[in-house]
Design a protein around this motif. Sequence first.
Motif, mmCIF file in Angstrom:
data_model
loop_
_atom_site.group_PDB
_atom_site.id
_atom_site.type_symbol
_atom_site.label_atom_id
_atom_site.label_comp_id
_atom_site.label_asym_id
_atom_site.label_seq_id
_atom_site.Cartn_x
_atom_site.Cartn_y
_atom_site.Cartn_z
ATOM 1 N N TRP A 46 34.750 37.016 43.372
ATOM 2 C CA TRP A 46 35.726 36.717 42.327
ATOM 3 C C TRP A 46 35.067 36.478 40.970
ATOM 4 O O TRP A 46 35.730 36.132 40.012
ATOM 5 C CB TRP A 46 36.560 35.495 42.724
ATOM 6 N N LYS A 47 33.741 36.593 40.912
ATOM 7 C CA LYS A 47 32.956 36.403 39.680
ATOM 8 C C LYS A 47 32.895 34.947 39.223
ATOM 9 O O LYS A 47 32.554 34.671 38.075
ATOM 10 C CB LYS A 47 33.485 37.266 38.526
ATOM 11 N N HIS A 88 35.208 36.807 32.992
ATOM 12 C CA HIS A 88 36.145 37.871 33.362
ATOM 13 C C HIS A 88 36.638 37.767 34.801
ATOM 14 O O HIS A 88 36.804 38.784 35.485
ATOM 15 C CB HIS A 88 35.514 39.246 33.118
ATOM 16 N N VAL A 96 37.968 32.959 32.429
ATOM 17 C CA VAL A 96 38.708 34.197 32.182
ATOM 18 C C VAL A 96 38.052 35.069 31.115
ATOM 19 O O VAL A 96 37.829 36.255 31.325
ATOM 20 C CB VAL A 96 40.166 33.853 31.799
ATOM 21 N N ASP A 97 37.740 34.482 29.962
ATOM 22 C CA ASP A 97 37.289 35.308 28.845
ATOM 23 C C ASP A 97 35.787 35.566 28.849
ATOM 24 O O ASP A 97 35.337 36.574 28.315
ATOM 25 C CB ASP A 97 37.693 34.659 27.510
ATOM 26 N N ARG A 153 39.524 37.619 37.220
ATOM 27 C CA ARG A 153 40.893 38.119 37.056
ATOM 28 C C ARG A 153 41.855 36.933 36.967
ATOM 29 O O ARG A 153 41.710 35.944 37.680
ATOM 30 C CB ARG A 153 41.264 39.025 38.235
ATOM 31 N N ARG A 154 42.832 37.041 36.073
ATOM 32 C CA ARG A 154 43.670 35.889 35.788
ATOM 33 C C ARG A 154 44.462 35.382 36.984
ATOM 34 O O ARG A 154 44.682 34.179 37.124
ATOM 35 C CB ARG A 154 44.646 36.228 34.650
ATOM 36 N N ASP A 155 44.924 36.272 37.822
ATOM 37 C CA ASP A 155 45.692 35.792 38.971
ATOM 38 C C ASP A 155 44.778 35.028 39.939
ATOM 39 O O ASP A 155 45.189 34.025 40.524
ATOM 40 C CB ASP A 155 46.450 36.933 39.678
ATOM 41 N N LEU A 156 43.522 35.488 40.036
ATOM 42 C CA LEU A 156 42.578 34.767 40.889
ATOM 43 C C LEU A 156 42.207 33.426 40.241
ATOM 44 O O LEU A 156 42.098 32.410 40.923
ATOM 45 C CB LEU A 156 41.320 35.622 41.123
ATOM 46 N N ASP A 196 44.096 31.692 38.329
ATOM 47 C CA ASP A 196 45.266 30.830 38.497
ATOM 48 C C ASP A 196 45.237 30.165 39.871
ATOM 49 O O ASP A 196 45.420 28.951 40.009
ATOM 50 C CB ASP A 196 46.535 31.686 38.337
ATOM 51 N N TYR A 197 44.958 30.969 40.874
ATOM 52 C CA TYR A 197 44.879 30.425 42.232
ATOM 53 C C TYR A 197 43.728 29.431 42.340
ATOM 54 O O TYR A 197 43.879 28.322 42.866
ATOM 55 C CB TYR A 197 44.693 31.586 43.211
#
Lengths: 533, 533
Positions: free
Chosen positions: A206-207, A182, A178-179, A184-187, A189-190
């Motif tokens: 999704w990086k 980067h 995440v940090d 995305r947090r919802d991705l 999470d999944y």
Amino acid sequence: MSHVEFQTSPDGYRHWRVGIEGPVATLTMDVDEQGGLVPGYELKLNSYDLGVDIELYDAVQRLRFEHPEVKAVVVTSGKEKIFCAGANIRMLAASEHSWKVNFCKFTNETRGGIEDATENSGQTYLAALGGTASGGGYELALACDKILLIDDRSSVVSLPELPLLGVLPGTGGLTRVVDKRHVRRDLADYFATKSEGIGGKKAAAWKLVDEVVPRVRWQEVVAERARGYAESARRLPGGPGIELTPLHKDRTATASTVHIKYVHVTAAIDRDRAVAEITVTGPPAAVSPAAVSPATVSPAAVSPATVSPATVSPAAVSPATGPASMDDVREQGAAFWSLAVARELDDLILDLRTNEPEIGTWLIRTAGDPARVLAYDDLLLAYYDSDWLAREIVLYWKRTLKRLDVTSRSLIALIEPGSCFAGSLLELALAADRSFMLFGLFEDGEPGAAPATVTAGPMNFGPLPMGNGLTRLQTRFLGDDDALVTVDRLQGRALLAQAALERGLVTFAPTTSTGPTRCGSRSKNARRSLPTR
Amino acid sequence: MSHVEFQTSPDGYRHWRVGIEGPVATLTMDVDEQGGLVPGYELKLNSYDLGVDIELYDAVQRLRFEHPEVKAVVVTSGKEKIFCAGANIRMLAASEHSWKVNFCKFTNETRGGIEDATENSGQTYLAALGGTASGGGYELALACDKILLIDDRSSVVSLPELPLLGVLPGTGGLTRVVDKRHVRRDLADYFATKSEGIGGKKAAAWKLVDEVVPRVRWQEVVAERARGYAESARRLPGGPGIELTPLHKDRTATASTVHIKYVHVTAAIDRDRAVAEITVTGPPAAVSPAAVSPATVSPAAVSPATVSPATVSPAAVSPATGPASMDDVREQGAAFWSLAVARELDDLILDLRTNEPEIGTWLIRTAGDPARVLAYDDLLLAYYDSDWLAREIVLYWKRTLKRLDVTSRSLIALIEPGSCFAGSLLELALAADRSFMLFGLFEDGEPGAAPATVTAGPMNFGPLPMGNGLTRLQTRFLGDDDALVTVDRLQGRALLAQAALERGLVTFAPTTSTGPTRCGSRSKNARRSLPTR
């Protein structure tokens, strides 16, 4: 748990291969299934235990010091279809909680070191995932600056800890996804709930990785990217590498005591009191490598007369107190005091953390000439921006002190007559939870001894930041800029207990049992020697 | 554990007294030993349990909304020699882990609310410690902007958790001592191991308190300081307070289901599936308070025709879609939609967290007109800097959404036809772990229904930051400024699923079971309605 040593060298690796071609190094993880550090598990699917990670740590360190020509490091796997399956599950299941915490801490520190090499040493790490990277395997990739994943319809990255084990990916997995990357947090999470992982174009979209590469072009693209990073990496000049020769380490143990003795660092462990007494000796008087031997730098050999109770200004440091040039440093190599002490401290911290978990208090002392410590510091900082070796030694101190910061022991600095808490060594006191500085002298001390001093120097004002990005002094004086400025102005001045206490550099300044009279007189001396503000 | 309700009012307080004299309010903690929330412990020495903290939370909220004339709040004790002994140890010992986590979370949020009132509402909190404050008692004081301690040779502040219980002071103790009050870390370390605490001048010298006051001058100095803070506090104008009237809350339960129904928020809990389905209804069409009743705002009453599938620009919002002025808002008082929804959501979050710990998934829906949500948002933001009530309502939304952020449940936003995820309500979807936006229409949906949209607005770009200081959109697009700018440019435009997915505003955009053909045609519609970039 059996005794663990952290010293190794490529000749002794069981799990990694190091290949160097010009500016590109390749670290190939090829774990020996039967090579677990302790019996009871097989290291299948390139899974790792502490032993595997000790080799990785050693390899990363050697690339920095022994191979300054290397500017890009490819981390890859020697197994088909699998990059790395992460920390071995059976090993974790069989381990005590404290072992797991210590293991993960070291693993995290090694990954932090990989990022430090990329960011500050001009050695960019590239993870080449020619197969699936799951859990800690993906976390190792996340520590690299770039991640390439083979696109073969089966290779994926995954963090299956949550769905499979009900624990969080704790070796940087969630935070780096995440940090750092980067995602995305919802991705994210999944992703963290999908045990089968994600590969192919979606992993790049999704990086989760930087690039997916078809199998037919895999070797070619990995080599191309590595060359590209090597060309753009900035590595300072400063001559060929120096060899990290084996540490001189002598360990003797009885039922209740352990003595560990390096050249400049010693530790006396008392198991009954659960205390380790650590002493770091300052730089030797002479500069030639021959002079660096335990005999010339033992605390007793340091004449108290060399420790001035009055102000010590940097200008007063004669060339004789430190090495004259980086050529001297290169000639001394691994025996050079600053580097040798960092290695010895590093090894000691890891040894005590791993082998002596019940020793809850570490008392830290120094012995030597503060002016000489500052002289060594000054040379390194003078060449920090122009000589790779000077920079590497300072970066190594930074990492070693950060290790101390996160060591879950009570760290107590004892600042006594004959000590040299100055500059880089003052950081040891600042990293401690508390410091006690003797006010006056010991009743049974040497005749003519001078009281203890502490001396701030340039090393305390930037080059050795903590994990929070601030120096230990900035952290100490958080929200009190005046205190920080005051100490800054006192750089190079040897402060007695009263002054150090008033400036907030030490926690307590107790007197000895000789009572207030003698300490009172010392107190007056202390006040007389204070610089005017 | 018995059922807990968070609604209370000063008439029902057992543990706190609220006194108001002009601009100074005094919250006096005088815990009823026999008034524990559950049987089995006595609340001795002004120790607290969840029931005590529910009253404190209520008092802090009412001071903000009902007493805008108050500019300084003195938190003190009704007991002799003791301010507060912290969380009741016997209560903690008898509680399950999940209860303790939930209790500490709420306690932390209440303390965060005290700091929010000081920082953003011009109500400065002052802790007047007329006796010892230990553990959570000192942590309550730490949430206040200033701490006064009586100097009577016995009153101290302390964090005795570590030496007495072997746990860390977890309700903000360590962090606020070091990061907020800037107590030097070595002193904080010593303090946290000294169960007997620190009082007198040393407490002030170490910054543990701001001022120590001799007993003879105690009342006088406390009053003087409170007046001083009241004079310097900046509280916006905007008329007298509004009453936080009791929520309309209807709760019906069977063995496997619970239905909770407020005016604008409903929750249907299915214990077998461990799911709560939450629906938030948007603002009513009319603005007079009389129109705000469940009948006019139930989802069925919202005509899909009012939800335009095309672009909705703020300029298109007619006055009829929102309240015309802050006078309208004041007239509606606690029934005003924005405030009422914040209160209902707040209560629901606390209720479900505390009473339904096994309900692990919360599905969040909205129903209503997105344009109207934006109109309500716009009015509040237009007066954010000039009207205390407008600001308080926005700040309340901020705190309520932060509560949602740290709620340890799987939060899933379902964005369906007829929904109004716009502006402040879009934050619900952004606070969710994942969002699913229906691509197209339900097979069995109403004839003539329009597909779902999401609409960003000014509320998504600053006024409602998360605990990390960033907006949910900034956090979502961390490191991807382009994505953030793109969404910023689309403010006020209703985006269909395809556009929302492309812009990263939703996690997934699944189709219904009617298959790709129909969804394909919807996809074309979606593309047509996209604004050009």
